[in-house]
Scaffold this active site. Structure first.
Site, PDB file in Angstrom:
ATOM      1  CD  GLU A 185      11.011  44.348  32.280  1.00  0.00           C
ATOM      2  OE1 GLU A 185      11.686  45.536  32.276  1.00  0.00           O
ATOM      3  OE2 GLU A 185      10.356  44.247  31.328  1.00  0.00           O
ATOM      4  NE  ARG A 191      13.486  41.485  28.482  1.00  0.00           N
ATOM      5  CZ  ARG A 191      12.627  42.381  28.628  1.00  0.00           C
ATOM      6  NH1 ARG A 191      13.404  43.519  29.400  1.00  0.00           N
ATOM      7  NH2 ARG A 191      11.498  42.455  28.169  1.00  0.00           N
ATOM      8  CG  HIS A 216       5.803  44.061  27.686  1.00  0.00           C
ATOM      9  ND1 HIS A 216       5.006  45.079  27.184  1.00  0.00           N
ATOM     10  CD2 HIS A 216       7.141  45.012  27.293  1.00  0.00           C
ATOM     11  CE1 HIS A 216       5.375  46.282  26.420  1.00  0.00           C
ATOM     12  NE2 HIS A 216       6.932  46.042  26.498  1.00  0.00           N
ATOM     13  CG  ASN A 231      17.568  43.233  28.478  1.00  0.00           C
ATOM     14  OD1 ASN A 231      17.339  43.020  27.454  1.00  0.00           O
ATOM     15  ND2 ASN A 231      16.750  44.265  29.256  1.00  0.00           N
ATOM     16  NE  ARG A 262       6.528  48.930  19.368  1.00  0.00           N
ATOM     17  CZ  ARG A 262       6.993  47.960  20.626  1.00  0.00           C
ATOM     18  NH1 ARG A 262       6.586  46.728  20.521  1.00  0.00           N
ATOM     19  NH2 ARG A 262       7.757  48.399  21.465  1.00  0.00           N
TER      20      ARG A 262
END
Ligand code: ADP
Length: 401
Positions: free
Chosen positions: A385, A92, A181, A7, A242
């Site tokens: 994940e 990923r 996501h 990743n 954010r």
């Protein structure tokens, strides 16, 4: 035989190894530049050995990843007294554009296709490609597979993916909603299906992935029908730094009236808003919770806005799905903050979701925190994940064989 998951981010690369036959995790590693462009550290954790740290010469990203892979190989060799064998490497990748809706075997043509998505994800796709090149060098002959964060959202209908903007923006510039996501949401959707009695093609699930980034996904029968992130991961919920969705008129107003430049606005919306911007305390949910508990009113407001936005979106998605069979909390905040789950679930009784306060306080992932008579289950799931990437990479190479 092992599966390696890579990743690659702009300032760190995470690695995870699994046994091929039963997908048991055997090793994780983190290559981290700590903001220093020439020196990085590689931290290896093996379940049977504990943690070891190595210094890596890191001036060249690709070379640093290749060195890390060699170090991982050597560590496995030392532990097992045999050369480790890799069946597949799963990478990923944050963006697969409109085209790539499934995991893919990576060859030189595929690398060109993926390079085309760099414009959509400039911080993630270039490091991802470098990591692929490094893996090809360090593990020659081992198949490389790409797993995309956007792929779970490949079935969005036009009413979900189109913005009410000039249609030419979509046609000429590809401006549409993608969702992000997806790997976490897909893992949680599958795990929730395992945990629910009587899961069917019609099971309606809303998944709240609440970490440093945050998004909600609506899932019907294992297929994602909406996600709160859009063209970029800036849309939707309030996050650590954010803003999530705000009135676009504000962005025009502050540029015109307060002379805020595009670059400043970019920085403010990505790095100075959300929990940090509202609370003035931190982007870290735990710290904001602690400040709120000690009476800081801005921190209290930040938590109220955060929960309100999640709750509001759950309502919208329950309508999209025509009801709710399960609500899932995941991500660092969703998995750990009992207060946040309590605040979000307040009012959800009208959707048939009743939180059991005692279970909410006591349950650790993976568990069910709804009351026994609640129509909808409320699940806390630890997202994995890397496991989903390993599973999908294994499936793809099995199909090819
Ligand atoms: P990332 O999106 O970077 O993977 P995580 O999923 O690890 O992030 O989530 C990080 C967030 O989870 C942080 O805001 C952190 O404060 C929050 N968090 C972790 N543990 C707890 C906890 N026990 N209570 C509340 N928040 C927590």
């Amino acid at each position: 035989m092992s599966i390696l998951v890579v990743n690659a981010g702009s300032s760190s690369v995470k690695f995870a190894m699994f046994r091929l036959d039963d997908l048991m995790p055997t090793l994780t590693a983190l290559l981290d530049w700590h903001g220093n462009s020439h020196q990085a550290s590689l931290t290896l954790s093996r379940s049977d050995e504990g943690i070891r740290t190595f210094q890596i010469d890191a001036a060249d990203y690709r070379a640093a990843v290749a060195t890390s892979l060699k170090t991982i190989r050597q560590a496995m060799h030392d532990a097992n007294k045999a050369e480790p064998e890799f069946r597949v490497v799963g990478h990923r990748l944050i963006h697969g554009g409109e085209e790539l809706r499934r995991p893919v075997r990576i060859d030189s043509r595929m690398k060109e296709t993926i390079a085309g998505f760099a414009e959509l994800a400039p911080l993630h796709i270039p490091p991802g490609l470098e990591a692929i090149a490094a893996s090809e060098t360090a593990l020659p002959g081992v198949p490389q597979v790409g797993v995309f964060d956007t792929a779970f959202f490949g079935e969005f209908p036009p009413e979900v993916f189109l913005y009410p903007l000039p249609y030419e923006w979509y046609r000429k510039w590809g401006i549409r909603r993608f969702g992000y996501h997806g790997i976490s949401h897909q893992y949680c959707s599958q795990r929730a299906a395992e945990m629910l009695d009587g899961d069917s093609d019609e099971t309606r699930i809303v998944i709240c992935h609440l970490g440093q980034g945050a998004s909600l996904t609506a899932v019907r029968g294992g297929v994602a029908v909406n996600n709160t992130m859009g063209f970029t991961p800036l849309e939707g919920l309030m996050m650590g730094t954010r803003s999530g969705t705000v009135d676009p008129g504000i962005l025009l107003h502050v540029q015109r009236e307060h002379r805020i430049s595009v670059d400043e606005l970019d920085d403010i919306l990505h790095k100075q808003s959300g929990l940090l911007g509202l609370s003035g305390v931190s982007s870290d949910f735990r710290k904001v919770e602690a400040a709120a508990a000690s009476g800081n009113s801005r921190a209290q407001h930040a938590l109220l806005v955060y929960a309100h936005r999640v709750r509001e979106q759950i309502g919208a998605y329950a309508v999209t799905l025509g009801g709710l069979d399960a609500l899932v909390f995941t991500g660092g905040i969703g998995e750990n903050s009992t207060r946040l789950r309590r605040d979000v679930c307040r009012g959800l009784e009208c959707l048939g979701a009743n939180l059991d306060n005692k279970r909410n306080e006591e349950t650790r992932a993976d568990g069910d925190i709804a009351t026994a008579d609640s129509c909808a289950r409320i699940l806390v799931i630890h997202t994995r994940e890397n496991l989903l990437i390993a599973r999908q990479a294994r499936e793809l190479v099995a199909d090819i064989d």
